[in-house]
Design a protein around this motif. Structure first.
Motif, PDB file in Angstrom:
ATOM      1  N   ILE A 142       7.255   2.173  -2.281  1.00  0.00           N
ATOM      2  CA  ILE A 142       7.819   1.554  -1.080  1.00  0.00           C
ATOM      3  C   ILE A 142       8.140   2.618  -0.030  1.00  0.00           C
ATOM      4  CG2 ILE A 142       9.795   0.263  -0.184  1.00  0.00           C
ATOM      5  CD1 ILE A 142       9.785  -1.183  -3.007  1.00  0.00           C
ATOM      6  N   ARG A 143       8.716   3.713  -0.457  1.00  0.00           N
ATOM      7  CA  ARG A 143       9.125   4.766   0.491  1.00  0.00           C
ATOM      8  C   ARG A 143       7.964   5.423   1.215  1.00  0.00           C
ATOM      9  NH1 ARG A 143      14.241   7.127  -2.770  1.00  0.00           N
ATOM     10  NH2 ARG A 143      15.638   5.453  -2.130  1.00  0.00           N
ATOM     11  N   VAL A 144       6.785   5.422   0.604  1.00  0.00           N
ATOM     12  CA  VAL A 144       5.623   6.031   1.282  1.00  0.00           C
ATOM     13  C   VAL A 144       4.708   4.982   1.919  1.00  0.00           C
ATOM     14  CG1 VAL A 144       5.666   8.176  -0.046  1.00  0.00           C
ATOM     15  CG2 VAL A 144       4.287   6.257  -0.869  1.00  0.00           C
ATOM     16  N   GLY A 145       5.227   3.765   2.075  1.00  0.00           N
ATOM     17  CA  GLY A 145       4.488   2.741   2.812  1.00  0.00           C
ATOM     18  C   GLY A 145       3.559   1.871   1.997  1.00  0.00           C
ATOM     19  N   GLY A 146       3.777   1.808   0.704  1.00  0.00           N
ATOM     20  CA  GLY A 146       2.896   1.023  -0.153  1.00  0.00           C
ATOM     21  C   GLY A 146       2.936  -0.470   0.113  1.00  0.00           C
ATOM     22  N   SER A 147       4.109  -0.989   0.428  1.00  0.00           N
ATOM     23  CA  SER A 147       4.212  -2.432   0.715  1.00  0.00           C
ATOM     24  C   SER A 147       3.345  -2.787   1.911  1.00  0.00           C
ATOM     25  CB  SER A 147       5.663  -2.819   1.018  1.00  0.00           C
ATOM     26  OG  SER A 147       6.513  -2.450  -0.021  1.00  0.00           O
ATOM     27  N   ARG A 148       3.441  -1.977   2.934  1.00  0.00           N
ATOM     28  CA  ARG A 148       2.662  -2.228   4.151  1.00  0.00           C
ATOM     29  C   ARG A 148       1.163  -2.067   3.883  1.00  0.00           C
ATOM     30  NH1 ARG A 148       2.123  -5.451   7.711  1.00  0.00           N
ATOM     31  NH2 ARG A 148       0.509  -4.761   9.070  1.00  0.00           N
ATOM     32  N   ALA A 149       0.771  -1.085   3.079  1.00  0.00           N
ATOM     33  CA  ALA A 149      -0.645  -0.885   2.747  1.00  0.00           C
ATOM     34  C   ALA A 149      -1.197  -2.114   2.018  1.00  0.00           C
ATOM     35  CB  ALA A 149      -0.822   0.373   1.890  1.00  0.00           C
ATOM     36  N   ILE A 150      -0.399  -2.697   1.150  1.00  0.00           N
ATOM     37  CA  ILE A 150      -0.834  -3.895   0.426  1.00  0.00           C
ATOM     38  C   ILE A 150      -0.987  -5.068   1.387  1.00  0.00           C
ATOM     39  CG2 ILE A 150      -0.147  -5.591  -1.318  1.00  0.00           C
ATOM     40  CD1 ILE A 150       1.198  -3.175  -2.809  1.00  0.00           C
ATOM     41  N   PRO A 197       1.673   8.119  -5.575  1.00  0.00           N
ATOM     42  CA  PRO A 197       1.249   6.958  -4.797  1.00  0.00           C
ATOM     43  C   PRO A 197       0.787   7.315  -3.380  1.00  0.00           C
ATOM     44  CG  PRO A 197       3.637   6.874  -5.213  1.00  0.00           C
ATOM     45  CD  PRO A 197       3.093   8.040  -5.943  1.00  0.00           C
ATOM     46  N   ARG A 198       1.229   8.437  -2.867  1.00  0.00           N
ATOM     47  CA  ARG A 198       0.876   8.815  -1.498  1.00  0.00           C
ATOM     48  C   ARG A 198      -0.637   8.935  -1.304  1.00  0.00           C
ATOM     49  NH1 ARG A 198       4.329  10.843   2.141  1.00  0.00           N
ATOM     50  NH2 ARG A 198       5.781  11.481   0.527  1.00  0.00           N
ATOM     51  N   GLU A 199      -1.320   9.509  -2.278  1.00  0.00           N
ATOM     52  CA  GLU A 199      -2.786   9.657  -2.173  1.00  0.00           C
ATOM     53  C   GLU A 199      -3.485   8.304  -2.200  1.00  0.00           C
ATOM     54  OE1 GLU A 199      -5.140  12.154  -1.734  1.00  0.00           O
ATOM     55  OE2 GLU A 199      -3.369  13.231  -1.055  1.00  0.00           O
ATOM     56  N   ILE A 200      -3.032   7.426  -3.051  1.00  0.00           N
ATOM     57  CA  ILE A 200      -3.627   6.084  -3.138  1.00  0.00           C
ATOM     58  C   ILE A 200      -3.477   5.374  -1.800  1.00  0.00           C
ATOM     59  CG2 ILE A 200      -3.449   3.814  -4.244  1.00  0.00           C
ATOM     60  CD1 ILE A 200      -2.308   5.384  -6.730  1.00  0.00           C
ATOM     61  N   ILE A 201      -2.274   5.404  -1.271  1.00  0.00           N
ATOM     62  CA  ILE A 201      -1.990   4.732  -0.003  1.00  0.00           C
ATOM     63  C   ILE A 201      -2.777   5.363   1.134  1.00  0.00           C
ATOM     64  CG2 ILE A 201      -0.147   4.241   1.673  1.00  0.00           C
ATOM     65  CD1 ILE A 201       1.695   4.086  -0.928  1.00  0.00           C
ATOM     66  N   SER A 202      -2.888   6.665   1.113  1.00  0.00           N
ATOM     67  CA  SER A 202      -3.679   7.372   2.127  1.00  0.00           C
ATOM     68  C   SER A 202      -5.137   6.904   2.106  1.00  0.00           C
ATOM     69  CB  SER A 202      -3.594   8.879   1.881  1.00  0.00           C
ATOM     70  OG  SER A 202      -4.442   9.574   2.748  1.00  0.00           O
ATOM     71  N   HIS A 203      -5.695   6.767   0.923  1.00  0.00           N
ATOM     72  CA  HIS A 203      -7.069   6.282   0.794  1.00  0.00           C
ATOM     73  C   HIS A 203      -7.194   4.824   1.251  1.00  0.00           C
ATOM     74  CE1 HIS A 203      -7.899   9.933  -1.452  1.00  0.00           C
ATOM     75  NE2 HIS A 203      -9.180   9.650  -1.293  1.00  0.00           N
ATOM     76  N   MET A 204      -6.180   4.039   0.966  1.00  0.00           N
ATOM     77  CA  MET A 204      -6.217   2.645   1.392  1.00  0.00           C
ATOM     78  C   MET A 204      -6.239   2.551   2.918  1.00  0.00           C
ATOM     79  SD  MET A 204      -3.670   0.831  -1.396  1.00  0.00           S
ATOM     80  CE  MET A 204      -3.897  -0.845  -0.771  1.00  0.00           C
ATOM     81  N   TYR A 205      -5.478   3.402   3.592  1.00  0.00           N
ATOM     82  CA  TYR A 205      -5.498   3.403   5.058  1.00  0.00           C
ATOM     83  C   TYR A 205      -6.806   3.972   5.594  1.00  0.00           C
ATOM     84  CZ  TYR A 205      -0.700   1.872   5.727  1.00  0.00           C
ATOM     85  OH  TYR A 205       0.444   1.127   5.764  1.00  0.00           O
ATOM     86  N   ARG A 206      -7.283   5.036   4.966  1.00  0.00           N
ATOM     87  CA  ARG A 206      -8.512   5.686   5.429  1.00  0.00           C
ATOM     88  C   ARG A 206      -9.718   4.763   5.287  1.00  0.00           C
ATOM     89  NH1 ARG A 206      -8.657  10.355   2.371  1.00  0.00           N
ATOM     90  NH2 ARG A 206      -7.092  11.168   3.786  1.00  0.00           N
ATOM     91  N   TYR A 207      -9.764   3.996   4.210  1.00  0.00           N
ATOM     92  CA  TYR A 207     -10.909   3.126   3.936  1.00  0.00           C
ATOM     93  C   TYR A 207     -10.489   1.652   3.983  1.00  0.00           C
ATOM     94  CZ  TYR A 207     -12.734   7.574   2.367  1.00  0.00           C
ATOM     95  OH  TYR A 207     -13.113   8.883   2.316  1.00  0.00           O
ATOM     96  N   GLY A 246     -13.536  -2.691  -1.987  1.00  0.00           N
ATOM     97  CA  GLY A 246     -13.426  -2.055  -3.303  1.00  0.00           C
ATOM     98  C   GLY A 246     -12.281  -1.058  -3.366  1.00  0.00           C
ATOM     99  N   VAL A 247     -12.116  -0.275  -2.321  1.00  0.00           N
ATOM    100  CA  VAL A 247     -11.007   0.695  -2.267  1.00  0.00           C
ATOM    101  C   VAL A 247      -9.674  -0.055  -2.228  1.00  0.00           C
ATOM    102  CG1 VAL A 247      -9.888   2.474  -0.858  1.00  0.00           C
ATOM    103  CG2 VAL A 247     -12.364   2.544  -1.227  1.00  0.00           C
ATOM    104  N   GLN A 248      -9.615  -1.130  -1.458  1.00  0.00           N
ATOM    105  CA  GLN A 248      -8.375  -1.906  -1.366  1.00  0.00           C
ATOM    106  C   GLN A 248      -8.022  -2.546  -2.711  1.00  0.00           C
ATOM    107  OE1 GLN A 248      -6.575  -1.558   1.497  1.00  0.00           O
ATOM    108  NE2 GLN A 248      -8.295  -0.191   1.900  1.00  0.00           N
ATOM    109  N   GLU A 249      -9.022  -3.085  -3.362  1.00  0.00           N
ATOM    110  CA  GLU A 249      -8.790  -3.720  -4.658  1.00  0.00           C
ATOM    111  C   GLU A 249      -8.283  -2.702  -5.680  1.00  0.00           C
ATOM    112  OE1 GLU A 249     -11.212  -6.351  -7.993  1.00  0.00           O
ATOM    113  OE2 GLU A 249     -12.171  -5.929  -6.064  1.00  0.00           O
ATOM    114  N   LYS A 250      -8.963  -1.558  -5.780  1.00  0.00           N
ATOM    115  CA  LYS A 250      -8.543  -0.533  -6.746  1.00  0.00           C
ATOM    116  C   LYS A 250      -7.192   0.062  -6.369  1.00  0.00           C
ATOM    117  CE  LYS A 250     -11.778  -0.709  -9.696  1.00  0.00           C
ATOM    118  NZ  LYS A 250     -11.463  -1.373 -10.953  1.00  0.00           N
ATOM    119  N   GLY A 251      -6.968   0.252  -5.063  1.00  0.00           N
ATOM    120  CA  GLY A 251      -5.679   0.782  -4.615  1.00  0.00           C
ATOM    121  C   GLY A 251      -4.537  -0.138  -5.011  1.00  0.00           C
TER     122      GLY A 251
END
Length: 128
Positions: A40-48, A1-11, A16-21
């Protein structure tokens, strides 16, 4: 999940990136307690929540973000993280804006807010 969340923050401005993330995080979390915990531990809740806030007018992002948050919101850690930084209020405002125009947001958002309300009650936190 860390890579997904990283991409969500980067873009973060790319819907489209947010939706797919959000869709990917939802898939990793659904029916998978270890997956929910890792997200949750890598910040996914906040990214959403960031996706919800940054794409207020995009009903597709809102729908998938609320669906993903529905799965995570069953975990105390999700509520605690979002309660700490004040994000729950942002979720409530987004729910109020979109629930009337999106059945998906209405359904998912109701579950999210109900879960958060339960955690607030269990921890004797009142909302003013």
């Amino acid at each position: 999940p860390r890579e997904i969340i990283s991409h969500m923050y980067r873009y973060k401005s790319n819907a489209g990136v947010q939706e797919k993330g959000c869709e990917l995080l939802d898939c990793l979390a659904r029916g998978n307690e270890a997956g929910r915990t890792a997200i949750i531990r890598v910040g996914g809740s906040r990214a959403i929540v960031n996706a919800i806030q940054n794409h207020e007018d995009n009903k597709d992002v809102q729908r998938v973000a609320f669906e993903a948050l529905t799965v995570l919101s069953s975990e105390f850690e999700c509520w605690f993280d979002l309660e700490q930084d004040g994000s729950i209020d942002a979720v409530g405002r987004a729910f109020q804006r979109h629930a009337k125009i999106s059945a998906g947001v209405e359904r998912s958002g109701s579950v999210v807010l109900s879960n958060f309300s339960m955690f607030r009650s269990q921890n004797n936190i009142t909302v003013e």
